[in-house]
Design a protein around this motif. Structure first.
Motif, short mmCIF file in Angstrom:
data_model
loop_
_atom_site.label_atom_id
_atom_site.label_comp_id
_atom_site.label_asym_id
_atom_site.label_seq_id
_atom_site.Cartn_x
_atom_site.Cartn_y
_atom_site.Cartn_z
N GLY A 161 0.77 -1.28 -0.10
CA GLY A 161 -0.04 0.07 -0.06
C GLY A 161 0.82 1.28 0.02
N TRP A 162 1.66 1.15 0.60
CA TRP A 162 3.12 2.25 0.43
C TRP A 162 3.81 2.34 -0.75
CZ3 TRP A 162 2.61 6.21 3.67
CH2 TRP A 162 1.87 6.21 5.17
N LEU A 163 3.77 1.62 -1.64
CA LEU A 163 4.47 1.61 -2.79
C LEU A 163 4.20 2.91 -3.64
CD1 LEU A 163 4.91 -2.10 -4.01
CD2 LEU A 163 6.76 -0.49 -2.86
N ALA A 164 2.70 2.81 -3.94
CA ALA A 164 2.38 4.33 -4.80
C ALA A 164 2.75 5.61 -4.41
CB ALA A 164 0.66 3.89 -4.86
N PRO A 165 2.44 5.81 -3.09
CA PRO A 165 2.99 7.09 -2.49
C PRO A 165 4.44 7.29 -2.61
CG PRO A 165 1.49 6.26 -0.89
CD PRO A 165 1.71 5.15 -1.96
N LEU A 166 5.21 6.38 -2.26
CA LEU A 166 6.70 6.47 -2.47
C LEU A 166 7.34 6.37 -3.60
CD1 LEU A 166 7.53 3.83 0.39
CD2 LEU A 166 8.08 6.26 0.46
N ILE A 167 6.69 5.84 -4.77
CA ILE A 167 7.13 5.94 -6.20
C ILE A 167 6.55 7.21 -6.78
CG2 ILE A 167 6.59 4.93 -8.41
CD1 ILE A 167 6.53 2.08 -7.13
N GLY A 168 5.43 7.57 -6.35
CA GLY A 168 4.96 8.80 -6.85
C GLY A 168 5.98 9.98 -6.26
N CYS A 169 6.19 10.03 -5.04
CA CYS A 169 7.05 11.03 -4.51
C CYS A 169 8.41 11.01 -5.13
CB CYS A 169 7.20 10.88 -3.13
SG CYS A 169 7.57 12.28 -2.30
N SER A 170 8.91 9.91 -5.63
CA SER A 170 10.29 9.63 -5.87
C SER A 170 10.44 10.13 -7.46
CB SER A 170 10.65 8.05 -6.11
OG SER A 170 10.90 7.51 -4.87
N VAL A 171 9.19 9.90 -8.26
CA VAL A 171 9.02 10.43 -9.49
C VAL A 171 9.17 12.13 -9.29
CG1 VAL A 171 7.56 10.57 -11.49
CG2 VAL A 171 8.09 8.50 -10.45
N TRP A 172 8.47 12.55 -8.30
CA TRP A 172 8.31 13.98 -8.33
C TRP A 172 9.83 14.67 -8.28
CZ3 TRP A 172 6.29 16.67 -3.29
CH2 TRP A 172 6.10 18.17 -3.62
N GLU B 23 13.90 20.35 -3.10
CA GLU B 23 13.81 20.31 -1.74
C GLU B 23 12.36 19.91 -1.25
OE1 GLU B 23 14.86 23.15 -3.73
OE2 GLU B 23 16.99 22.87 -3.48
N VAL B 24 11.56 20.46 -1.86
CA VAL B 24 10.29 20.09 -1.01
C VAL B 24 9.93 18.76 -1.44
CG1 VAL B 24 7.65 20.75 -1.47
CG2 VAL B 24 9.31 22.42 -1.35
N SER B 25 10.19 18.49 -2.46
CA SER B 25 9.77 16.90 -2.80
C SER B 25 10.81 15.82 -2.05
CB SER B 25 9.96 16.64 -4.29
OG SER B 25 11.48 16.87 -4.82
N ALA B 26 11.99 16.09 -1.94
CA ALA B 26 12.87 15.41 -0.99
C ALA B 26 12.42 15.58 0.51
CB ALA B 26 14.24 15.99 -1.12
N VAL B 27 11.96 16.41 1.05
CA VAL B 27 11.45 16.26 2.43
C VAL B 27 10.02 15.72 2.57
CG1 VAL B 27 10.41 17.95 4.20
CG2 VAL B 27 12.44 18.76 3.08
N THR B 28 9.16 15.81 1.33
CA THR B 28 8.05 14.97 1.32
C THR B 28 8.36 13.40 1.11
OG1 THR B 28 6.83 16.88 0.05
CG2 THR B 28 5.87 14.59 0.12
N LEU B 29 9.48 13.23 0.59
CA LEU B 29 9.66 11.75 0.32
C LEU B 29 10.11 11.12 1.82
CD1 LEU B 29 10.24 9.30 -1.43
CD2 LEU B 29 12.20 9.97 -1.85
N VAL B 30 11.11 11.95 2.50
CA VAL B 30 11.60 11.63 3.71
C VAL B 30 10.35 11.58 4.44
CG1 VAL B 30 13.02 12.16 5.75
CG2 VAL B 30 13.92 12.47 3.35
N VAL B 31 9.35 12.44 4.75
CA VAL B 31 8.56 12.21 5.70
C VAL B 31 7.44 11.09 5.16
CG1 VAL B 31 6.15 13.21 6.51
CG2 VAL B 31 8.36 14.92 6.18
N ILE B 32 7.31 10.83 3.85
CA ILE B 32 6.35 9.64 3.66
C ILE B 32 7.08 8.55 3.96
CG2 ILE B 32 5.43 8.25 1.49
CD1 ILE B 32 4.71 11.01 0.31
N ALA B 33 8.48 8.23 3.70
CA ALA B 33 9.23 7.17 4.31
C ALA B 33 9.26 6.75 5.64
CB ALA B 33 10.59 7.17 3.46
N ALA B 34 9.14 7.99 6.46
CA ALA B 34 9.13 7.71 7.91
C ALA B 34 7.89 7.26 8.51
CB ALA B 34 9.72 9.13 8.44
#
Length: 161
Positions: A27-38, A46-57
């Motif tokens: 279930g977490w694959l789609a948000p993590l892949i989407g954020c990685s693409v972003w 910077e914003v997308s990297a912070v978002t990716l770190v928050v989603i991963a955490a």
């Protein structure tokens, strides 16, 4: 009836913990892949990297906490009169279904559940509240329980309405 105010006696299978972990990870694959693409194609790294770190955490915390917590909560028990379940992890629910109200007993196994040797039991009752579910049973227990409940239901007086 006071004995039913306690938690049901039986835990689900220990294999439910890795199953719930894998299912949640998918279930977490789609948000993590989407954020990685972003992150790769987005204008503001910077914003997308912070978002990716928050989603991963958040995903990691969910994958570590939820399956174990859910395992501690999920319980089931049958008596000659009732099917008693406790489920959930964040929102928890206890259900008591009298055998005289049972209409059908089903087992269900998805692809990932088959990999882990698990099955779900669904007990449909004559209740507006809907069926009673026991998730995370090992296959042999689910099959035995379904057969046992079907046999008991036939032997119980009443028309399940």
């Amino acid at each position: 009836m006071n004995e039913l105010l306690r938690a049901p006696a039986n835990a689900v299978s220990r294999r439910a913990v890795p199953y719930w972990t894998v299912r949640a990870a998918l279930g977490w694959l789609a948000p993590l892949i989407g954020c990685s693409v972003w992150l790769v194609f987005g204008a503001t790294r910077e914003v997308s990297a912070v978002t990716l770190v928050v989603i991963a955490a958040v995903a990691l915390a969910h994958l570590v906490v939820m399956p174990r917590w859910r395992y501690r909560v999920h319980r089931w028990e049958t008596t000659p009169e009732v099917v008693y379940t406790q489920s959930g992890w964040f929102n928890q629910e206890r259900r008591i279904a009298p055998l005289s109200r049972l209409q059908t007993v089903d087992t269900e196994r998805g692809v990932i559940e088959r990999i882990f040797g698990l099955a779900n039991l669904t007990v449909t009752t004559a209740s507006a509240r809907g069926p009673v579910h026991v998730h995370g049973l090992d296959l042999a227990t689910a099959q035995r329980l379904a057969a046992e409940l079907a046999e008991r239901t036939q032997a119980t007086a009443g028309d399940a309405t």
